[in-house]
Design a protein around this motif. Sequence first.
Motif, PDB file in Angstrom:
ATOM      1  N   ALA A  74       0.819  -1.217   0.000  1.00 48.41           N
ATOM      2  CA  ALA A  74       0.000   0.000   0.000  1.00 48.41           C
ATOM      3  C   ALA A  74       0.844   1.254   0.000  1.00 48.41           C
ATOM      4  O   ALA A  74       0.456   2.272  -0.567  1.00 48.41           O
ATOM      5  CB  ALA A  74      -0.922  -0.019   1.232  1.00 48.41           C
ATOM      6  N   GLY A  75       2.025   1.230   0.639  1.00 53.93           N
ATOM      7  CA  GLY A  75       2.818   2.451   0.768  1.00 53.93           C
ATOM      8  C   GLY A  75       4.016   2.490  -0.137  1.00 53.93           C
ATOM      9  O   GLY A  75       4.955   3.219   0.139  1.00 53.93           O
ATOM     10  N   ALA A  76       4.068   1.680  -1.187  1.00 58.63           N
ATOM     11  CA  ALA A  76       5.219   1.686  -2.093  1.00 58.63           C
ATOM     12  C   ALA A  76       5.263   2.996  -2.862  1.00 58.63           C
ATOM     13  O   ALA A  76       4.265   3.424  -3.417  1.00 58.63           O
ATOM     14  CB  ALA A  76       5.110   0.509  -3.066  1.00 58.63           C
ATOM     15  N   PRO A  77       6.392   3.699  -2.906  1.00 56.72           N
ATOM     16  CA  PRO A  77       6.464   4.970  -3.623  1.00 56.72           C
ATOM     17  C   PRO A  77       6.438   4.762  -5.123  1.00 56.72           C
ATOM     18  O   PRO A  77       6.789   3.710  -5.639  1.00 56.72           O
ATOM     19  CB  PRO A  77       7.821   5.530  -3.162  1.00 56.72           C
ATOM     20  CG  PRO A  77       8.634   4.328  -2.809  1.00 56.72           C
ATOM     21  CD  PRO A  77       7.660   3.315  -2.282  1.00 56.72           C
ATOM     22  N   ALA A  78       6.003   5.810  -5.806  1.00 54.27           N
ATOM     23  CA  ALA A  78       5.971   5.753  -7.266  1.00 54.27           C
ATOM     24  C   ALA A  78       7.394   5.690  -7.822  1.00 54.27           C
ATOM     25  O   ALA A  78       8.341   6.139  -7.192  1.00 54.27           O
ATOM     26  CB  ALA A  78       5.234   6.970  -7.809  1.00 54.27           C
ATOM     27  N   ASP A  79       7.543   5.115  -9.013  1.00 53.73           N
ATOM     28  CA  ASP A  79       8.856   4.995  -9.645  1.00 53.73           C
ATOM     29  C   ASP A  79       9.410   6.379  -9.941  1.00 53.73           C
ATOM     30  O   ASP A  79       8.715   7.259 -10.433  1.00 53.73           O
ATOM     31  CB  ASP A  79       8.746   4.170 -10.929  1.00 53.73           C
ATOM     32  CG  ASP A  79       8.396   2.721 -10.629  1.00 53.73           C
ATOM     33  OD1 ASP A  79       8.661   2.290  -9.500  1.00 53.73           O
ATOM     34  OD2 ASP A  79       7.843   2.049 -11.529  1.00 53.73           O
ATOM     35  N   PHE A  80      10.725   6.568  -9.670  1.00 59.14           N
ATOM     36  CA  PHE A  80      11.402   7.837  -9.921  1.00 59.14           C
ATOM     37  C   PHE A  80      12.164   7.730 -11.233  1.00 59.14           C
ATOM     38  O   PHE A  80      12.952   6.799 -11.429  1.00 59.14           O
ATOM     39  CB  PHE A  80      12.362   8.156  -8.769  1.00 59.14           C
ATOM     40  CG  PHE A  80      13.203   9.380  -9.016  1.00 59.14           C
ATOM     41  CD1 PHE A  80      12.695  10.649  -8.828  1.00 59.14           C
ATOM     42  CD2 PHE A  80      14.516   9.254  -9.472  1.00 59.14           C
ATOM     43  CE1 PHE A  80      13.471  11.765  -9.046  1.00 59.14           C
ATOM     44  CE2 PHE A  80      15.297  10.356  -9.697  1.00 59.14           C
ATOM     45  CZ  PHE A  80      14.765  11.620  -9.483  1.00 59.14           C
ATOM     46  N   ALA A  81      11.929   8.661 -12.139  1.00 60.36           N
ATOM     47  CA  ALA A  81      12.635   8.687 -13.420  1.00 60.36           C
ATOM     48  C   ALA A  81      13.794   9.670 -13.329  1.00 60.36           C
ATOM     49  O   ALA A  81      13.603  10.836 -12.981  1.00 60.36           O
ATOM     50  CB  ALA A  81      11.678   9.097 -14.540  1.00 60.36           C
ATOM     51  N   ALA A  82      14.993   9.189 -13.605  1.00 63.09           N
ATOM     52  CA  ALA A  82      16.170  10.052 -13.571  1.00 63.09           C
ATOM     53  C   ALA A  82      16.046  11.162 -14.617  1.00 63.09           C
ATOM     54  O   ALA A  82      15.500  10.956 -15.696  1.00 63.09           O
ATOM     55  CB  ALA A  82      17.430   9.236 -13.816  1.00 63.09           C
ATOM     56  N   PHE A  83      16.567  12.340 -14.281  1.00 58.29           N
ATOM     57  CA  PHE A  83      16.490  13.469 -15.208  1.00 58.29           C
ATOM     58  C   PHE A  83      17.721  14.341 -15.023  1.00 58.29           C
ATOM     59  O   PHE A  83      18.416  14.292 -14.009  1.00 58.29           O
ATOM     60  CB  PHE A  83      15.211  14.288 -14.981  1.00 58.29           C
ATOM     61  CG  PHE A  83      15.116  14.913 -13.612  1.00 58.29           C
ATOM     62  CD1 PHE A  83      15.600  16.184 -13.362  1.00 58.29           C
ATOM     63  CD2 PHE A  83      14.528  14.211 -12.579  1.00 58.29           C
ATOM     64  CE1 PHE A  83      15.509  16.751 -12.107  1.00 58.29           C
ATOM     65  CE2 PHE A  83      14.432  14.763 -11.309  1.00 58.29           C
ATOM     66  CZ  PHE A  83      14.927  16.040 -11.072  1.00 58.29           C
ATOM     67  N   TRP A  84      17.985  15.145 -16.046  1.00 58.92           N
ATOM     68  CA  TRP A  84      19.093  16.101 -16.018  1.00 58.92           C
ATOM     69  C   TRP A  84      18.596  17.417 -15.447  1.00 58.92           C
ATOM     70  O   TRP A  84      17.458  17.805 -15.662  1.00 58.92           O
ATOM     71  CB  TRP A  84      19.651  16.326 -17.424  1.00 58.92           C
ATOM     72  CG  TRP A  84      20.288  15.123 -18.021  1.00 58.92           C
ATOM     73  CD1 TRP A  84      19.711  14.205 -18.850  1.00 58.92           C
ATOM     74  CD2 TRP A  84      21.636  14.682 -17.836  1.00 58.92           C
ATOM     75  NE1 TRP A  84      20.603  13.222 -19.182  1.00 58.92           N
ATOM     76  CE2 TRP A  84      21.792  13.501 -18.580  1.00 58.92           C
ATOM     77  CE3 TRP A  84      22.718  15.175 -17.117  1.00 58.92           C
ATOM     78  CZ2 TRP A  84      22.989  12.808 -18.622  1.00 58.92           C
ATOM     79  CZ3 TRP A  84      23.913  14.482 -17.162  1.00 58.92           C
ATOM     80  CH2 TRP A  84      24.045  13.311 -17.900  1.00 58.92           C
ATOM     81  N   PHE A  85      19.486  18.121 -14.754  1.00 55.73           N
ATOM     82  CA  PHE A  85      19.107  19.409 -14.195  1.00 55.73           C
ATOM     83  C   PHE A  85      20.351  20.288 -14.077  1.00 55.73           C
ATOM     84  O   PHE A  85      21.485  19.813 -14.102  1.00 55.73           O
ATOM     85  CB  PHE A  85      18.437  19.238 -12.820  1.00 55.73           C
ATOM     86  CG  PHE A  85      19.388  18.830 -11.733  1.00 55.73           C
ATOM     87  CD1 PHE A  85      19.977  19.760 -10.897  1.00 55.73           C
ATOM     88  CD2 PHE A  85      19.700  17.489 -11.538  1.00 55.73           C
ATOM     89  CE1 PHE A  85      20.853  19.388  -9.902  1.00 55.73           C
ATOM     90  CE2 PHE A  85      20.573  17.097 -10.545  1.00 55.73           C
ATOM     91  CZ  PHE A  85      21.150  18.053  -9.719  1.00 55.73           C
ATOM     92  N   ALA A  86      20.095  21.589 -13.962  1.00 59.12           N
ATOM     93  CA  ALA A  86      21.151  22.579 -13.742  1.00 59.12           C
ATOM     94  C   ALA A  86      20.704  23.494 -12.611  1.00 59.12           C
ATOM     95  O   ALA A  86      19.512  23.754 -12.444  1.00 59.12           O
ATOM     96  CB  ALA A  86      21.438  23.388 -15.013  1.00 59.12           C
ATOM     97  N   VAL A  87      21.653  23.979 -11.825  1.00 58.65           N
ATOM     98  CA  VAL A  87      21.345  24.848 -10.693  1.00 58.65           C
ATOM     99  C   VAL A  87      21.506  26.303 -11.114  1.00 58.65           C
ATOM    100  O   VAL A  87      22.357  26.633 -11.948  1.00 58.65           O
ATOM    101  CB  VAL A  87      22.266  24.530  -9.498  1.00 58.65           C
ATOM    102  CG1 VAL A  87      21.957  23.153  -8.938  1.00 58.65           C
ATOM    103  CG2 VAL A  87      23.734  24.599  -9.908  1.00 58.65           C
TER     104      VAL A  87
END
Length: 292
Positions: A223-236
Motif C-alpha cells: 500500500a505504501g510503495a512509492p511511485a517509480d522515480f525517473a532520472a532526469f538532467w538538471f542545472a542549478v
Amino acid sequence: MNIRSLTRGDGVVIGAAVLLLIASFLPLYSTSASNCVGKFCPAPAASPIAWDALPLLMSVYLAGVIAAVLIVLARALPQPPKVVGLELSQVGVALSAFVVWNAFWWIVNGGGPSIGLILGLLASLALAGGAIATPLVPALKAALIGAPKPQAAAPYGGPQPGYGYPGAQQQPQGHGYGYPGGQQQPQPGQPQAGQPQQGQSYGGQQPPVDATAGGPQGASQAAGAPADFAAFWFAVPVARPLYGEDGSPSPIAELAPGTWYLAVEQRGQALIAQTQDGRRGVLQDTTGIQRG
C-alpha cells in the motif's frame, strides 16, 4: 576553471576592470588655454596619463584590475587558494574598496580633473559595487552564461544519450544478452522455452499474487510503495553544495551553474545527484533548478 560558474555580478566586475584599463591611457587633467599669442609663447604641455604617475597607476588603475582578477578566480576555480587565511574574494572586495578611496582623493587633490580620472572613479565605483552587492542581490547571483538547452529525448528503443550532457552521442549497443530482442542464453536452473515456470501452469496463466502475503508487513509495503522515480538532467541557478549520502555536514562537491547534472534518486525534497566524475551526493536546496 569553469567559466559557467561566473555570475552577472562577476560580469560587472570584469567590465569595470576593462574601463579602468582604458582610463589609464586617457588624460588625467584638463589643460587651460593660454592667453599668450606669438611665436615666443611656450608650447602647450601635454596632459599626463596614469602611466606617467606611478603612485596613481598602482593605487587606482592596476589595483582595480588585480582586485577584479582575484574576484573572478575565486568564483571560477573549484578550490581557490587562500591569502594569509583569507579567501580570494574577500581580498578582492577589500582591494576594490581601497581603489574607490584612492580615486576619490586623487580627484579632490588634483586641479581640473579630466576624463582619465573621472572615468577611473566611475569604474572603481562599479567595481566595488559589483563585488559587494553580488552575494546580496539575487539578480547579480544569476549565471552569466546560461546552460545550453538539452536536446529532445530519444524515443523508446532508440539510442539513449551518454553521460555528461543531455543529447550526447553514445556508442551503439549490440543486440547481445540483456538487450531487448537479443538472444537470451539459458542459465543453469532456469526453465527452458516451453517449460512452465515456478508458480505458473502449462496454460500460461499465472496465479494472482496476494498483496498481503507475508502478513501485515507485506500489506503495508504494497500500500505504501512509492511511485517509480525517473532520472532526469538538471542545472542549478547558483552554486550549491553537494553533501555526502552518509549525512556528513561538510560538502563533498559544489554544483556550478551552467553544468548539467544527473538526478538519480529523490529523498523527500532533496535529490541524489551525480556529478561528471561519478560522485554522488545529496542536493538539499532544489529551488529554482532547471530540468533538462
